[in-house]
Structure formats: C-alpha cells, structure tokens
Motif scaffolding. Structure first.
Motif: not given
Length: 147
Positions: A5-23
């Motif tokens: 990742p070229n930017r250091i922010n939480i959006f690097n891992y938030c999408f799979p975390l959101g999908v995990s919480e949906v499941f």
C-alpha cells in the motif's frame, strides 16, 4: 502478488473486515430464524477476518519501513489510533457473543463458541500492535499536554 500500500490508512483492510462482519451478522440472523445455514456463514466470516488481519499486518510493516517524517508521522499515528479502536471493539463484540452463547450450546451455540473465542483472540493481535504503534509514533502535541 498484492502490491504494497502506498498510503497508510485503515481503508487498506476495512473492506474485507466489513464483509466479515456482514457474514457474522447474517449468521446471527439465520440462527434467530432457526435456519441451519447459519453455520455456513461463520467460516466465510473467519476467512475475511483473517484476510483483513493480513492486510493490517502488511500495512503495519509498510508503516514501520517508512522514514520518520513529521507529515507521515501524523498519518501513521492516525492509522494506529483508528485501528486500535476498530479491532478492540470487534474483540469485545466477539468475546461477549461467545459468552452469550454458552447457555445455548444445544441450539447451535457451540458453533459460535468455536468461532468467536479464536477470532476474538485473533483480533487482540492487531489491537496490541496498534497500541504499541500509537506509543511509538506519539505526536509532539500529546507530549506537551502531559507536562
């Protein structure tokens, strides 16, 4: 291979975390409806949670390798601060969900017990890493307020 990742922010891992919480939440909904498919949603939730943890640790590795510049320092501190909050909340939610399902072991609670305790412990890893990162990238404004 995934690029760094070229930017250091939480959006690097938030999408799979959101999908995990949906499941995870859909498995709760299915268990309330007394549908036996709720046990199939938990492995997908675990898979996406582990992928999110991998992306967090990769971003953490990138953050550690960056030169110590003031403008990047603020961005890295914000990343660790937000990550600490997110993973600590998920840790407590999973822990309390596992404890709530202990009396319901005969109604499928053992699935949640076997899922929630290990995943809660897995969420404890980025919480500890984020806490250490917050302390190491402490901002100067924080140190002047403590005097």
């Amino acid at each position: 291979m995934l690029k760094q990742p070229n930017r250091i922010n939480i959006f690097n891992y938030c999408f799979p975390l959101g999908v995990s919480e949906v499941f995870f939440l859909s498995s709760f909904y299915l268990s309330i409806l007394d549908v036996s498919l709720f046990a199939l949603a938990l492995p997908f939730s675990a898979l996406f949670l582990m992928f999110s943890l991998y992306l967090f640790l990769r971003t953490h590795k990138t953050a550690k390798s960056l030169p110590n510049q003031e403008e990047r320092r603020r961005e890295i501190h914000a990343f660790y601060h937000q990550s600490f909050g997110i993973f600590t909340i998920i840790f407590f939610v999973l822990l309390f969900a596992a404890l709530a399902y202990i009396p319901l072991l005969e109604n499928g609670g053992h699935f949640y017990l076997l899922y929630c305790f290990p995943m809660a412990l897995l969420c404890l890893i980025p919480s500890i890493v984020s806490y250490k990162g917050m302390k190491s990238y402490k901002l100067e404004t924080d140190s002047s307020l403590n005097v």
